[in-house]
Motif scaffolding. Structure first.
Motif, mmCIF file in Angstrom:
data_model
loop_
_atom_site.group_PDB
_atom_site.id
_atom_site.type_symbol
_atom_site.label_atom_id
_atom_site.label_comp_id
_atom_site.label_asym_id
_atom_site.label_seq_id
_atom_site.Cartn_x
_atom_site.Cartn_y
_atom_site.Cartn_z
ATOM 1 N N VAL A 393 0.840 -1.200 0.000
ATOM 2 C CA VAL A 393 0.000 0.000 0.000
ATOM 3 C C VAL A 393 0.873 1.246 0.000
ATOM 4 C CG1 VAL A 393 -1.699 1.318 1.315
ATOM 5 C CG2 VAL A 393 -1.939 -1.159 1.117
ATOM 6 N N ALA A 394 1.915 1.256 0.843
ATOM 7 C CA ALA A 394 2.812 2.417 0.905
ATOM 8 C C ALA A 394 3.513 2.651 -0.429
ATOM 9 C CB ALA A 394 3.839 2.211 2.017
ATOM 10 N N ARG A 395 3.919 1.569 -1.109
ATOM 11 C CA ARG A 395 4.594 1.706 -2.402
ATOM 12 C C ARG A 395 3.630 2.258 -3.457
ATOM 13 N NH1 ARG A 395 9.056 -0.368 -5.121
ATOM 14 N NH2 ARG A 395 9.162 0.770 -7.102
ATOM 15 N N VAL A 396 2.381 1.771 -3.442
ATOM 16 C CA VAL A 396 1.395 2.274 -4.404
ATOM 17 C C VAL A 396 1.152 3.759 -4.179
ATOM 18 C CG1 VAL A 396 -1.033 2.145 -5.073
ATOM 19 C CG2 VAL A 396 0.274 0.043 -4.753
ATOM 20 N N ILE A 397 1.020 4.167 -2.914
ATOM 21 C CA ILE A 397 0.802 5.586 -2.600
ATOM 22 C C ILE A 397 1.984 6.427 -3.066
ATOM 23 C CG2 ILE A 397 0.583 7.233 -0.700
ATOM 24 C CD1 ILE A 397 -0.997 5.121 0.822
ATOM 25 N N THR A 412 -7.183 2.532 9.070
ATOM 26 C CA THR A 412 -8.088 1.547 9.658
ATOM 27 C C THR A 412 -8.563 0.533 8.634
ATOM 28 O OG1 THR A 412 -8.854 3.195 11.266
ATOM 29 C CG2 THR A 412 -10.228 1.225 10.960
ATOM 30 N N THR A 413 -9.015 1.022 7.487
ATOM 31 C CA THR A 413 -9.528 0.133 6.450
ATOM 32 C C THR A 413 -8.496 -0.202 5.385
ATOM 33 O OG1 THR A 413 -10.314 1.991 5.093
ATOM 34 C CG2 THR A 413 -11.812 1.131 6.777
ATOM 35 N N GLU A 414 -7.351 0.534 5.395
ATOM 36 C CA GLU A 414 -6.291 0.389 4.393
ATOM 37 C C GLU A 414 -6.746 0.835 3.007
ATOM 38 O OE1 GLU A 414 -3.171 -0.665 6.811
ATOM 39 O OE2 GLU A 414 -3.162 -0.175 4.697
ATOM 40 N N MET A 415 -7.910 1.473 2.904
ATOM 41 C CA MET A 415 -8.348 1.991 1.609
ATOM 42 C C MET A 415 -7.678 3.326 1.332
ATOM 43 S SD MET A 415 -12.363 1.009 1.048
ATOM 44 C CE MET A 415 -12.563 2.522 0.206
ATOM 45 N N ILE A 416 -7.564 3.670 0.063
ATOM 46 C CA ILE A 416 -7.000 4.958 -0.324
ATOM 47 C C ILE A 416 -8.004 5.704 -1.206
ATOM 48 C CG2 ILE A 416 -4.593 4.215 -0.126
ATOM 49 C CD1 ILE A 416 -4.498 3.802 -3.102
ATOM 50 N N GLN A 417 -8.057 7.014 -1.018
ATOM 51 C CA GLN A 417 -8.876 7.900 -1.841
ATOM 52 C C GLN A 417 -7.941 8.669 -2.768
ATOM 53 O OE1 GLN A 417 -12.245 8.333 -1.782
ATOM 54 N NE2 GLN A 417 -12.621 6.835 -0.144
ATOM 55 N N ILE A 418 -8.269 8.710 -4.039
ATOM 56 C CA ILE A 418 -7.390 9.333 -5.037
ATOM 57 C C ILE A 418 -8.065 10.564 -5.621
ATOM 58 C CG2 ILE A 418 -6.173 8.982 -7.223
ATOM 59 C CD1 ILE A 418 -5.995 6.039 -6.564
ATOM 60 N N ASN A 419 -7.406 11.691 -5.440
ATOM 61 C CA ASN A 419 -7.868 12.981 -5.985
ATOM 62 C C ASN A 419 -9.282 13.345 -5.537
ATOM 63 O OD1 ASN A 419 -5.436 13.152 -7.433
ATOM 64 N ND2 ASN A 419 -6.309 12.042 -9.171
ATOM 65 N N GLY A 420 -9.730 12.736 -4.422
ATOM 66 C CA GLY A 420 -11.079 13.005 -3.966
ATOM 67 C C GLY A 420 -12.135 12.520 -4.926
ATOM 68 N N GLU A 421 -11.757 11.616 -5.850
ATOM 69 C CA GLU A 421 -12.673 11.185 -6.908
ATOM 70 C C GLU A 421 -13.105 9.731 -6.783
ATOM 71 O OE1 GLU A 421 -10.708 14.153 -10.289
ATOM 72 O OE2 GLU A 421 -10.426 11.977 -10.406
ATOM 73 N N PHE A 422 -12.187 8.850 -6.409
ATOM 74 C CA PHE A 422 -12.560 7.440 -6.305
ATOM 75 C C PHE A 422 -11.701 6.753 -5.240
ATOM 76 C CE2 PHE A 422 -9.342 7.793 -9.600
ATOM 77 C CZ PHE A 422 -8.490 6.726 -9.365
ATOM 78 N N SER A 423 -12.244 5.666 -4.702
ATOM 79 C CA SER A 423 -11.561 4.910 -3.649
ATOM 80 C C SER A 423 -11.024 3.603 -4.210
ATOM 81 C CB SER A 423 -12.519 4.626 -2.495
ATOM 82 O OG SER A 423 -13.649 3.902 -2.949
ATOM 83 N N VAL A 424 -9.934 3.132 -3.613
ATOM 84 C CA VAL A 424 -9.271 1.911 -4.082
ATOM 85 C C VAL A 424 -8.937 1.030 -2.883
ATOM 86 C CG1 VAL A 424 -7.275 0.939 -5.284
ATOM 87 C CG2 VAL A 424 -8.279 3.105 -6.069
ATOM 88 N N SER A 425 -9.257 -0.249 -2.992
ATOM 89 C CA SER A 425 -8.853 -1.244 -2.008
ATOM 90 C C SER A 425 -7.831 -2.166 -2.655
ATOM 91 C CB SER A 425 -10.067 -2.050 -1.534
ATOM 92 O OG SER A 425 -9.660 -3.085 -0.648
ATOM 93 N N ILE A 426 -6.751 -2.465 -1.953
ATOM 94 C CA ILE A 426 -5.667 -3.280 -2.500
ATOM 95 C C ILE A 426 -5.704 -4.664 -1.856
ATOM 96 C CG2 ILE A 426 -3.169 -3.498 -2.782
ATOM 97 C CD1 ILE A 426 -3.030 -0.442 -2.655
#
Length: 516
Positions: A393-397, A412-426
């Motif tokens: 996750v850290a490498r992707v970020i 907490t969920t390990e999800m990431i939000q990108i540009n405030g537009e969409f969420s990604v779960s790895i």
């Protein structure tokens, strides 16, 4: 009349969220709702739905079903309201990490739903002043819980020292007695019953004579006749005597009676801590809080100490060689091994000792060349992948930020939000081989979090390095579990990529002139 109808139709649909911490706050949610309804009337909102967490702590999202449902409904766009009304910042939550509180509000604002704090002295309008005050309030809410935890713990310790019981079942041979503030008896508390007045206290008293006699007999059998816990359990079961839970006796239930100081009249507290619901800790004996002679003893101190001496003599420290030799001897006598077989043997250290010393039971089995008859390597592989997941996750970020994307990570969920537009779960997917040697992968999609995209990292045959990647959009995924072969139908492999270059391009912010 027409004017009032027009005003009614112009009102903005809103949801109300209320929470009370304990069952004693009977009217708390009603008072919150009254204030929220007044706020709604004054501001032109119409409450169309109420989410209520009754008797729920605000320290974590776990257990707060209403707030969880609210967040999930918002993320799934399954709502018919455009605003959320909460009484104040603390009712939203007393999270120990103020960023967690902000994250859940962010999910709502990202969906175009603004959270209003009705009793606060600021407008939650995104201005610098309101953001500063809101942040301070979040920190204060968390700090209040920390300070209250210290005060409550000090009060509990004081009550323990005075000889009063602090929660928990009384145990076999004992009963809970309710007494008032003057020490007068108010009767026995049955299973499931609680005291109703804060000034009342609970102490332990001897139970039915037959149970008291059984406790004394257990000590006599163990100390004088040198019966093991397992032998005593078998004897009690043969005679049809049930434990305090109405079940058959086991070695562990007999062992608990032989080691708990309440049977000698001592009140012991703080053996295990779980403060602020952060992490469960087994405290060292010097941190325990105790009051000796708090209850009427069922066992004489000399007999209790004799039992303790016998038990402690069995648990001398063993080195790795001795532990493995005992495991080999047990295997030879039983023919197979398992955690239950180990724990039920009187002469053996517990299975948790082997797990702690060697990392897992499987590693201990491997050291004595024991094959449990099934390939359990997947447990070790899964453990390794769980440890590697934060690094991935850290490498992707890091790679996303390198191409200019704005990334918000929820630890907490390990999800990431990108540009405030969409969420990604790895998701890291372990490979496993069929009897033919062909590789397969199983993927479990997180239907609870409902990310916009699930990034599946398929691991290679050795489960050491990524083989390829799948970018699975939620809108096209109708199943919660997927199974991949090395080659799949176009409907699946259309989302497959050999690298994350396309993903980086997807996340790269577009320049205004390019959009124009």
């Amino acid at each position: 009349m027409a004017g009032s109808d027009d005003q009614k139709t112009a009102r903005v649909a809103a949801a109300a969220y209320v929470r009370m911490s304990t069952d004693h706050q009977k009217y708390s949610t009603e008072n919150q709702l009254a204030a929220i309804r007044k706020y709604a009337d004054d501001r032109g909102f119409e409450i169309v739905r109420v989410y209520e967490d009754a008797g729920r702590s605000g320290l974590r999202l776990d257990g707060r079903e209403a707030l969880t449902n609210l967040v999930n409904d918002v993320k799934a766009a399954q709502v018919n309201f455009a605003a959320i009304l909460a009484y104040d910042v603390s009712r939203w939550g007393r999270f120990q990490d103020a960023d967690e509180s902000a994250y859940y509000e962010y999910l709502c604002s990202r969906a175009g739903i603004r959270v209003h704090y009705c009793a606060e002295q600021f407008e939650n309008d995104g201005s610098i002043g309101s953001n500063l005050l809101k942040t301070v309030k979040r920190v204060m809410a968390g700090e209040y819980s920390r300070e209250l935890s210290v005060k409550v713990f000090a009060g509990q310790c004081r009550l323990i020292e005075l000889g009063y019981r602090q929660g928990g079942a009384p145990g076999f041979g004992l009963r809970r007695l309710l007494i008032d503030e003057n020490g007068n008896s108010k009767g026995e508390l049955l299973a499931g019953q609680r005291k109703s007045l804060q000034t009342d206290r609970v102490t332990l008293v001897p139970g039915p004579p037959q149970e008291v006699d059984t406790v004394k007999r257990i000590y006599q059998l163990f100390v004088n006749e040198r019966k093991s816990e397992l032998e005593i359990a078998g004897l009690l079961n043969h005679e049809g005597i049930l434990s305090d839970l109405g079940r058959s006796w086991r070695r562990g239930s007999v062992h608990q009676i032989l080691t708990n100081e309440k049977y000698v009249g001592n009140n012991v507290y703080n053996r295990i801590s779980f403060k602020l619901k952060q992490r469960r800790i087994r405290n060292k004996p010097e941190a325990w809080v105790r009051a000796e002679g708090a209850f009427i003893p069922l066992i004489e101190p000399a007999l209790f100490n004799a039992a303790r001496t016998i038990i402690e003599s069995r648990h001398r420290h063993m080195d790795d060689t001795e532990l493995l030799e005992k495991l080999r001897a047990l295997l030879e006598s039983k023919g197979s091994l398992s955690g239950m077989i180990i724990d039920e043997m009187e002469s053996m250290p517990s299975s948790s000792v082997y797990q702690h010393r060697f990392g897992s039971l499987l590693r201990a089995y491997k050291l004595i060349e024991y094959d449990p008859g099934r390939d359990y390597r997947y447990i070790e592989i899964n453990r390794a992948l769980r440890q590697r997941h934060p690094q991935v996750v850290a490498r992707v970020i890091e790679d996303l930020e390198a191409v200019g994307a704005q990334v918000v990570h929820d630890p907490t969920t390990e999800m990431i939000q990108i540009n405030g537009e969409f969420s990604v779960s790895i998701v890291l997917s372990r490979s496993f081989a069929l009897a033919s040697g062909a590789l397969r992968w199983k993927v479990r999609l997180d239907t609870g979090l409902i990310p916009d995209i699930t990034l599946v990292v398929r691991m290679d045959e050795a489960n050491q390095s990524p083989l390829d990647y799948y970018l699975l959009p939620a809108i096209d995924m109708t199943l919660s579990k997927l199974r991949f072969a090395e080659r799949n139908a176009f409907s699946s492999d259309a989302y497959r990529f050999d690298s994350l270059d396309f993903f980086h391009q997807l996340a790269m912010p577009a320049k205004l002139e390019e959009v124009a």
